[in-house]
Scaffold this motif. Structure first.
Motif, PDB file in Angstrom:
ATOM      1  N   ILE A 195     -30.671 -20.074  46.726  1.00  0.00           N
ATOM      2  CA  ILE A 195     -29.748 -21.216  46.730  1.00  0.00           C
ATOM      3  C   ILE A 195     -30.219 -22.288  47.707  1.00  0.00           C
ATOM      4  O   ILE A 195     -30.160 -23.483  47.411  1.00  0.00           O
ATOM      5  N   PRO A 231     -25.898 -22.896  38.215  1.00  0.00           N
ATOM      6  CA  PRO A 231     -24.643 -23.244  38.886  1.00  0.00           C
ATOM      7  C   PRO A 231     -23.706 -24.053  37.990  1.00  0.00           C
ATOM      8  O   PRO A 231     -24.126 -24.709  37.040  1.00  0.00           O
ATOM      9  N   TYR A 256     -19.350 -25.866  38.516  1.00  0.00           N
ATOM     10  CA  TYR A 256     -18.269 -26.013  39.484  1.00  0.00           C
ATOM     11  C   TYR A 256     -16.969 -26.399  38.784  1.00  0.00           C
ATOM     12  O   TYR A 256     -16.960 -26.875  37.654  1.00  0.00           O
ATOM     13  N   ILE A 313     -17.679 -23.416  43.446  1.00  0.00           N
ATOM     14  CA  ILE A 313     -19.009 -23.461  42.835  1.00  0.00           C
ATOM     15  C   ILE A 313     -19.335 -22.049  42.394  1.00  0.00           C
ATOM     16  O   ILE A 313     -19.186 -21.092  43.158  1.00  0.00           O
ATOM     17  N   TRP A 371     -22.263 -19.603  41.059  1.00  0.00           N
ATOM     18  CA  TRP A 371     -23.709 -19.395  40.937  1.00  0.00           C
ATOM     19  C   TRP A 371     -23.951 -18.159  40.075  1.00  0.00           C
ATOM     20  O   TRP A 371     -23.951 -17.033  40.576  1.00  0.00           O
ATOM     21  N   PHE A 402     -24.684 -30.177  39.202  1.00  0.00           N
ATOM     22  CA  PHE A 402     -23.760 -29.109  38.839  1.00  0.00           C
ATOM     23  C   PHE A 402     -22.986 -29.529  37.595  1.00  0.00           C
ATOM     24  O   PHE A 402     -22.258 -30.517  37.636  1.00  0.00           O
TER      25      PHE A 402
END
Length: 145
Positions: free
Chosen positions: A38, A85, A87, A92, A94, A135
């Motif tokens: 990340i 990812p 959101y 968020i 992952w 994202f």
């Protein structure tokens, strides 16, 4: 879990200090691997994590980690971490998968919450940040669906 062509990939080799007496990677190390991947995701988007905190006054806290262990990785294995990812509001997601060649080592999801670095209170992810980090918005369904 199938990963899209545009998912982020980070590769690395398992170090000797990361394996246990059974000769496989100790389970907690997979969370460290995800943290590194990340961090590299941020760097690939043009900003280091520390620069991100300084510029946007935001931070992320892990609120849930789900890992489905399939196979054990061994010393000197070359692992590929794939991240996808998304959101929704302050969260968020992952989605991830770790592979050694064609063999799936583990997969799952980490959920982060966005917090103000100054007040430590939960905040929604600003649109500017979601665009910077590319994202996609999460659809109205559970992250595991």
């Amino acid at each position: 879990m199938k990963f899209k062509e545009n998912s982020f990939q980070h590769s690395f080799r398992v170090r000797y200090s990361e394996v246990d007496s059974q000769g496989i990677v100790f389970n907690a190390n997979y969370l460290n691997y995800l943290d590194v991947a990340i961090t590299e995701y941020f760097r690939a988007k043009g900003i280091s994590y520390s620069e991100f905190i300084d510029r946007y006054k935001l931070d992320f806290h892990v609120v849930q980690s789900l890992i489905d262990y399939r196979n054990g990785a061994k010393f000197d294995d070359l692992l590929d971490v794939f991240l996808s990812p998304s959101y929704k509001s302050s969260k968020i997601y992952w989605s991830f998968q770790m592979k050694c060649g064609d063999k799936i080592i583990c997969s799952g999801m980490l959920t982060y919450i966005t917090v103000s670095h100054l007040t430590k209170k939960i905040v929604s992810l600003p649109e500017e940040v979601s665009e910077l980090l590319e994202f996609p918005a999460k659809l109205d369904k559970k992250p595991t669906e």
